[in-house]
Design a protein around this motif. Sequence first.
Motif, PDB file in Angstrom:
ATOM      1  N   THR A   4      41.361  34.668  51.018  1.00  0.00           N
ATOM      2  CA  THR A   4      42.526  35.064  50.238  1.00  0.00           C
ATOM      3  C   THR A   4      42.031  35.987  49.136  1.00  0.00           C
ATOM      4  O   THR A   4      41.004  35.724  48.517  1.00  0.00           O
ATOM      5  CB  THR A   4      43.205  33.830  49.613  1.00  0.00           C
ATOM      6  OG1 THR A   4      43.634  32.966  50.662  1.00  0.00           O
ATOM      7  CG2 THR A   4      44.405  34.235  48.771  1.00  0.00           C
ATOM      8  N   VAL A   5      42.747  37.075  48.922  1.00  0.00           N
ATOM      9  CA  VAL A   5      42.396  38.029  47.874  1.00  0.00           C
ATOM     10  C   VAL A   5      43.516  38.041  46.846  1.00  0.00           C
ATOM     11  O   VAL A   5      44.651  38.402  47.159  1.00  0.00           O
ATOM     12  CB  VAL A   5      42.186  39.450  48.444  1.00  0.00           C
ATOM     13  CG1 VAL A   5      41.833  40.426  47.327  1.00  0.00           C
ATOM     14  CG2 VAL A   5      41.121  39.453  49.516  1.00  0.00           C
ATOM     15  N   LEU A   6      43.190  37.612  45.643  1.00  0.00           N
ATOM     16  CA  LEU A   6      44.139  37.691  44.544  1.00  0.00           C
ATOM     17  C   LEU A   6      43.899  39.026  43.861  1.00  0.00           C
ATOM     18  O   LEU A   6      42.767  39.325  43.445  1.00  0.00           O
ATOM     19  CB  LEU A   6      43.934  36.548  43.557  1.00  0.00           C
ATOM     20  CG  LEU A   6      44.441  35.187  44.034  1.00  0.00           C
ATOM     21  CD1 LEU A   6      43.384  34.493  44.853  1.00  0.00           C
ATOM     22  CD2 LEU A   6      44.824  34.343  42.851  1.00  0.00           C
ATOM     23  N   GLN A   7      44.948  39.831  43.774  1.00  0.00           N
ATOM     24  CA  GLN A   7      44.786  41.162  43.213  1.00  0.00           C
ATOM     25  C   GLN A   7      46.081  41.606  42.541  1.00  0.00           C
ATOM     26  O   GLN A   7      47.115  40.968  42.694  1.00  0.00           O
ATOM     27  CB  GLN A   7      44.359  42.137  44.315  1.00  0.00           C
ATOM     28  CG  GLN A   7      45.278  42.197  45.541  1.00  0.00           C
ATOM     29  CD  GLN A   7      46.376  43.239  45.410  1.00  0.00           C
ATOM     30  OE1 GLN A   7      46.245  44.201  44.669  1.00  0.00           O
ATOM     31  NE2 GLN A   7      47.463  43.065  46.129  1.00  0.00           N
ATOM     32  N   TYR A   8      45.966  42.699  41.811  1.00  0.00           N
ATOM     33  CA  TYR A   8      47.112  43.281  41.108  1.00  0.00           C
ATOM     34  C   TYR A   8      47.282  44.690  41.658  1.00  0.00           C
ATOM     35  O   TYR A   8      46.392  45.532  41.479  1.00  0.00           O
ATOM     36  CB  TYR A   8      46.835  43.277  39.606  1.00  0.00           C
ATOM     37  CG  TYR A   8      47.937  43.847  38.750  1.00  0.00           C
ATOM     38  CD1 TYR A   8      49.241  43.379  38.854  1.00  0.00           C
ATOM     39  CD2 TYR A   8      47.668  44.843  37.827  1.00  0.00           C
ATOM     40  CE1 TYR A   8      50.247  43.897  38.066  1.00  0.00           C
ATOM     41  CE2 TYR A   8      48.670  45.370  37.025  1.00  0.00           C
ATOM     42  CZ  TYR A   8      49.964  44.886  37.152  1.00  0.00           C
ATOM     43  OH  TYR A   8      50.962  45.405  36.361  1.00  0.00           O
ATOM     44  N   PRO A   9      48.390  44.974  42.378  1.00  0.00           N
ATOM     45  CA  PRO A   9      48.534  46.248  43.077  1.00  0.00           C
ATOM     46  C   PRO A   9      48.223  47.519  42.274  1.00  0.00           C
ATOM     47  O   PRO A   9      47.574  48.419  42.801  1.00  0.00           O
ATOM     48  CB  PRO A   9      49.979  46.224  43.578  1.00  0.00           C
ATOM     49  CG  PRO A   9      50.245  44.756  43.773  1.00  0.00           C
ATOM     50  CD  PRO A   9      49.512  44.078  42.633  1.00  0.00           C
ATOM     51  N   ASP A  30      46.783  38.414  51.249  1.00  0.00           N
ATOM     52  CA  ASP A  30      46.945  39.112  49.981  1.00  0.00           C
ATOM     53  C   ASP A  30      47.855  38.301  49.057  1.00  0.00           C
ATOM     54  O   ASP A  30      48.882  37.792  49.489  1.00  0.00           O
ATOM     55  CB  ASP A  30      47.569  40.482  50.283  1.00  0.00           C
ATOM     56  CG  ASP A  30      47.662  41.376  49.079  1.00  0.00           C
ATOM     57  OD1 ASP A  30      46.991  41.113  48.073  1.00  0.00           O
ATOM     58  OD2 ASP A  30      48.420  42.362  49.141  1.00  0.00           O
ATOM     59  N   ARG A  31      47.451  38.180  47.805  1.00  0.00           N
ATOM     60  CA  ARG A  31      48.258  37.444  46.820  1.00  0.00           C
ATOM     61  C   ARG A  31      48.289  38.230  45.512  1.00  0.00           C
ATOM     62  O   ARG A  31      47.249  38.531  44.942  1.00  0.00           O
ATOM     63  CB  ARG A  31      47.649  36.061  46.610  1.00  0.00           C
ATOM     64  CG  ARG A  31      48.381  35.212  45.590  1.00  0.00           C
ATOM     65  CD  ARG A  31      47.877  33.794  45.630  1.00  0.00           C
ATOM     66  NE  ARG A  31      48.232  33.056  44.435  1.00  0.00           N
ATOM     67  CZ  ARG A  31      47.822  31.834  44.176  1.00  0.00           C
ATOM     68  NH1 ARG A  31      47.055  31.203  45.039  1.00  0.00           N
ATOM     69  NH2 ARG A  31      48.172  31.233  43.065  1.00  0.00           N
ATOM     70  N   GLY A  90      48.413  35.445  35.035  1.00  0.00           N
ATOM     71  CA  GLY A  90      47.505  36.036  36.019  1.00  0.00           C
ATOM     72  C   GLY A  90      46.760  37.256  35.497  1.00  0.00           C
ATOM     73  O   GLY A  90      45.673  37.582  35.980  1.00  0.00           O
ATOM     74  N   MET A  91      47.327  37.912  34.494  1.00  0.00           N
ATOM     75  CA  MET A  91      46.678  39.107  33.958  1.00  0.00           C
ATOM     76  C   MET A  91      45.423  38.761  33.145  1.00  0.00           C
ATOM     77  O   MET A  91      44.633  39.625  32.812  1.00  0.00           O
ATOM     78  CB  MET A  91      47.656  39.920  33.113  1.00  0.00           C
ATOM     79  CG  MET A  91      48.865  40.413  33.902  1.00  0.00           C
ATOM     80  SD  MET A  91      48.453  41.253  35.453  1.00  0.00           S
ATOM     81  CE  MET A  91      47.898  42.800  34.801  1.00  0.00           C
ATOM     82  N   LEU A  92      45.237  37.486  32.832  1.00  0.00           N
ATOM     83  CA  LEU A  92      44.027  37.055  32.123  1.00  0.00           C
ATOM     84  C   LEU A  92      42.851  36.852  33.083  1.00  0.00           C
ATOM     85  O   LEU A  92      41.708  36.778  32.665  1.00  0.00           O
ATOM     86  CB  LEU A  92      44.287  35.740  31.371  1.00  0.00           C
ATOM     87  CG  LEU A  92      45.173  35.844  30.143  1.00  0.00           C
ATOM     88  CD1 LEU A  92      45.496  34.444  29.620  1.00  0.00           C
ATOM     89  CD2 LEU A  92      44.502  36.673  29.064  1.00  0.00           C
ATOM     90  N   VAL A  93      43.159  36.758  34.374  1.00  0.00           N
ATOM     91  CA  VAL A  93      42.140  36.463  35.379  1.00  0.00           C
ATOM     92  C   VAL A  93      41.499  37.743  35.890  1.00  0.00           C
ATOM     93  O   VAL A  93      42.200  38.701  36.235  1.00  0.00           O
ATOM     94  CB  VAL A  93      42.752  35.671  36.553  1.00  0.00           C
ATOM     95  CG1 VAL A  93      41.694  35.319  37.589  1.00  0.00           C
ATOM     96  CG2 VAL A  93      43.449  34.410  36.048  1.00  0.00           C
ATOM     97  N   LYS A  94      40.174  37.747  35.935  1.00  0.00           N
ATOM     98  CA  LYS A  94      39.454  38.919  36.453  1.00  0.00           C
ATOM     99  C   LYS A  94      39.809  39.082  37.924  1.00  0.00           C
ATOM    100  O   LYS A  94      39.915  38.123  38.666  1.00  0.00           O
ATOM    101  CB  LYS A  94      37.946  38.724  36.299  1.00  0.00           C
ATOM    102  CG  LYS A  94      37.162  39.947  36.723  1.00  0.00           C
ATOM    103  CD  LYS A  94      35.825  39.975  36.042  1.00  0.00           C
ATOM    104  CE  LYS A  94      35.015  41.183  36.425  1.00  0.00           C
ATOM    105  NZ  LYS A  94      35.447  42.384  35.748  1.00  0.00           N
ATOM    106  N   ARG A  95      39.971  40.299  38.320  1.00  0.00           N
ATOM    107  CA  ARG A  95      40.364  40.588  39.689  1.00  0.00           C
ATOM    108  C   ARG A  95      39.554  41.746  40.252  1.00  0.00           C
ATOM    109  O   ARG A  95      38.981  42.495  39.472  1.00  0.00           O
ATOM    110  CB  ARG A  95      41.857  40.884  39.738  1.00  0.00           C
ATOM    111  CG  ARG A  95      42.233  41.982  38.764  1.00  0.00           C
ATOM    112  CD  ARG A  95      43.735  42.092  38.599  1.00  0.00           C
ATOM    113  NE  ARG A  95      44.025  43.222  37.745  1.00  0.00           N
ATOM    114  CZ  ARG A  95      44.257  43.140  36.446  1.00  0.00           C
ATOM    115  NH1 ARG A  95      44.255  42.000  35.829  1.00  0.00           N
ATOM    116  NH2 ARG A  95      44.499  44.225  35.740  1.00  0.00           N
ATOM    117  N   PRO A  96      39.520  41.870  41.547  1.00  0.00           N
ATOM    118  CA  PRO A  96      40.067  40.948  42.531  1.00  0.00           C
ATOM    119  C   PRO A  96      39.268  39.651  42.559  1.00  0.00           C
ATOM    120  O   PRO A  96      38.108  39.598  42.169  1.00  0.00           O
ATOM    121  CB  PRO A  96      39.924  41.709  43.848  1.00  0.00           C
ATOM    122  CG  PRO A  96      38.758  42.626  43.628  1.00  0.00           C
ATOM    123  CD  PRO A  96      38.803  42.993  42.176  1.00  0.00           C
TER     124      PRO A  96
END
Length: 118
Positions: A4-9, A30-31, A90-96
């Motif tokens: 699973t990939v947590l990401q911000y488009p 994709d999440r 979620g914006m506090l979490v490093k991504r991806p």
Amino acid sequence: MKITVLQYPPCSTCKKALKWLNDHNIEYQDRNIKTNNPTKAELEAWYHKSDYPLKRFFNTSGQKYRELNLKDKIGTASEDELLTILATDGMLVKRPLVIGSDFVLVGFKEAEWEEKLL
């Protein structure tokens, strides 16, 4: 392998990471980390599954991180407090953030990804 990939488009690093996965024909779920924020329980499980210090899970270059003045809190807050803070947005979490059955990858470091995913 199911990941699973947590990401911000809109994130350029996330776009690069997804392109890398697609170029290597790696299937993933994709999440969107902003609209489907990780829970405290998920974050705790991923942290314990990883080899990273908890502070690595923070998006230290993010606007929200600076607004909340988290640089000072990270050194003094407990693990439980930090996980609670991370789970608020979620914006506090490093991504991806890549979650595999027995590993977690934080951020896009190509060499690290090659080692775990190829």
